[in-house]
Design a protein around this motif. Structure first.
Motif, mmCIF file in Angstrom:
data_model
loop_
_atom_site.group_PDB
_atom_site.id
_atom_site.type_symbol
_atom_site.label_atom_id
_atom_site.label_comp_id
_atom_site.label_asym_id
_atom_site.label_seq_id
_atom_site.Cartn_x
_atom_site.Cartn_y
_atom_site.Cartn_z
ATOM 1 N N VAL A 49 -0.706 -61.292 14.319
ATOM 2 C CA VAL A 49 0.227 -60.708 13.349
ATOM 3 C C VAL A 49 1.578 -61.399 13.480
ATOM 4 O O VAL A 49 2.013 -61.712 14.591
ATOM 5 N N ARG A 50 2.215 -61.600 12.326
ATOM 6 C CA ARG A 50 3.636 -61.971 12.280
ATOM 7 C C ARG A 50 4.293 -60.954 11.364
ATOM 8 O O ARG A 50 3.725 -60.581 10.332
ATOM 9 N N ALA A 51 5.494 -60.519 11.736
ATOM 10 C CA ALA A 51 6.191 -59.521 10.929
ATOM 11 C C ALA A 51 7.692 -59.739 11.008
ATOM 12 O O ALA A 51 8.198 -60.350 11.954
ATOM 13 N N VAL A 52 8.377 -59.232 9.994
ATOM 14 C CA VAL A 52 9.834 -59.254 9.936
ATOM 15 C C VAL A 52 10.276 -57.888 9.427
ATOM 16 O O VAL A 52 9.677 -57.336 8.500
ATOM 17 N N SER A 53 11.313 -57.344 10.044
ATOM 18 C CA SER A 53 11.880 -56.099 9.530
ATOM 19 C C SER A 53 13.381 -56.272 9.361
ATOM 20 O O SER A 53 14.013 -57.034 10.082
ATOM 21 N N THR A 54 13.921 -55.578 8.378
ATOM 22 C CA THR A 54 15.366 -55.549 8.185
ATOM 23 C C THR A 54 15.834 -54.113 8.351
ATOM 24 O O THR A 54 15.086 -53.161 8.106
ATOM 25 N N HIS A 55 17.084 -53.988 8.766
ATOM 26 C CA HIS A 55 17.644 -52.680 9.104
ATOM 27 C C HIS A 55 19.046 -52.555 8.534
ATOM 28 O O HIS A 55 19.755 -53.552 8.430
ATOM 29 N N ALA A 56 19.420 -51.329 8.216
ATOM 30 C CA ALA A 56 20.780 -51.040 7.759
ATOM 31 C C ALA A 56 21.348 -49.929 8.623
ATOM 32 O O ALA A 56 20.630 -49.004 9.023
ATOM 33 N N CYS A 57 22.634 -50.028 8.900
ATOM 34 C CA CYS A 57 23.296 -48.992 9.677
ATOM 35 C C CYS A 57 23.496 -47.757 8.803
ATOM 36 O O CYS A 57 23.926 -47.857 7.644
ATOM 37 N N ARG A 108 29.310 -48.620 7.751
ATOM 38 C CA ARG A 108 29.642 -49.798 8.558
ATOM 39 C C ARG A 108 29.221 -49.553 10.010
ATOM 40 O O ARG A 108 29.376 -48.457 10.538
ATOM 41 N N MET A 109 28.727 -50.575 10.609
ATOM 42 C CA MET A 109 28.246 -50.518 11.977
ATOM 43 C C MET A 109 29.410 -50.338 12.961
ATOM 44 O O MET A 109 30.455 -50.960 12.792
ATOM 45 N N PRO A 110 29.229 -49.509 13.996
ATOM 46 C CA PRO A 110 30.282 -49.396 14.999
ATOM 47 C C PRO A 110 30.431 -50.702 15.779
ATOM 48 O O PRO A 110 29.482 -51.484 15.905
ATOM 49 N N ALA A 111 31.610 -50.920 16.332
ATOM 50 C CA ALA A 111 31.899 -52.149 17.087
ATOM 51 C C ALA A 111 30.902 -52.359 18.227
ATOM 52 O O ALA A 111 30.515 -53.492 18.508
ATOM 53 N N GLU A 112 30.469 -51.273 18.864
ATOM 54 C CA GLU A 112 29.513 -51.392 19.972
ATOM 55 C C GLU A 112 28.199 -52.020 19.501
ATOM 56 O O GLU A 112 27.619 -52.860 20.182
ATOM 57 N N PHE A 113 27.714 -51.601 18.328
ATOM 58 C CA PHE A 113 26.472 -52.169 17.783
ATOM 59 C C PHE A 113 26.682 -53.635 17.432
ATOM 60 O O PHE A 113 25.838 -54.478 17.718
ATOM 61 N N ALA A 114 27.793 -53.920 16.770
ATOM 62 C CA ALA A 114 28.072 -55.295 16.341
ATOM 63 C C ALA A 114 28.127 -56.242 17.530
ATOM 64 O O ALA A 114 27.601 -57.358 17.472
ATOM 65 N N GLN A 115 28.738 -55.806 18.618
ATOM 66 C CA GLN A 115 28.834 -56.643 19.805
ATOM 67 C C GLN A 115 27.448 -56.920 20.388
ATOM 68 O O GLN A 115 27.122 -58.055 20.733
#
Length: 158
Positions: free
Chosen positions: A116-124, A134-141
């Motif tokens: 299997v090969r897969a790709v997922s996308t995510h939104a905060c 908007r993503m918190p700074a901790e997540f972005a880092q």
């Protein structure tokens, strides 16, 4: 976790999880059911971000979480009961604000064959309202520091 020496990984240094396919993971056709593959993708995703410091406690503290917005899966070969598999994952995209992407590769340990090969996308999202935020700074880092170049990142055309 397996070192995956027998697997020809699509990208370098995957975060890995070993899987033993159980009878209850199979469907009427006798191979691992597509719903089980989704469960495995989710399990390794949580293990990976937790290992990077993006723990559930951090999610609760910030009130934010990354929600899956899309998953693409290519089933290349079947996994059967008793097979020992190794699932690898990489963070491959990050827009610096809202979205991230993750790539997966699942292989059978005995012969290194990619199943299997897969790709997922995510939104905060805000955990209370479940609306994009908007993503918190901790997540972005954390996410920004873990991106593996060369993978299938975010589609910015749509």
């Amino acid at each position: 976790m397996s070192d995956g020496n027998t697997v020809n990984w699509d990208l370098p240094e995957p975060f890995t999880m070993t899987i033993e396919v159980r009878d209850e993971d199979t469907d009427r056709l006798g191979h691992a059911n597509n719903v089980v593959y989704i469960r495995w993708l989710e399990e390794i995703s949580w293990q990976h971000i937790d290992s990077l410091g993006m723990t559930w406690e951090l999610h609760e503290k910030t009130g934010k979480a990354m929600a899956i917005t899309r998953t693409e899966i290519d089933y290349l070969a079947a996994a059967n009961s008793g097979d020992r598999l190794v699932l690898g994952t990489w963070l491959t995209g990050f827009d610096g604000r809202f979205r991230s992407a993750r790539q997966f590769q699942l292989a059978r340990e005995s012969d290194g064959k990619t199943l299997v090969r897969a790709v997922s996308t995510h939104a905060c999202v805000n955990m209370k309202s479940q609306r994009p935020t908007r993503m918190p700074a901790e997540f972005a880092q954390i996410l920004g520091g873990a991106i593996v170049p060369g993978g299938r990142g975010l589609d910015t055309t749509g």
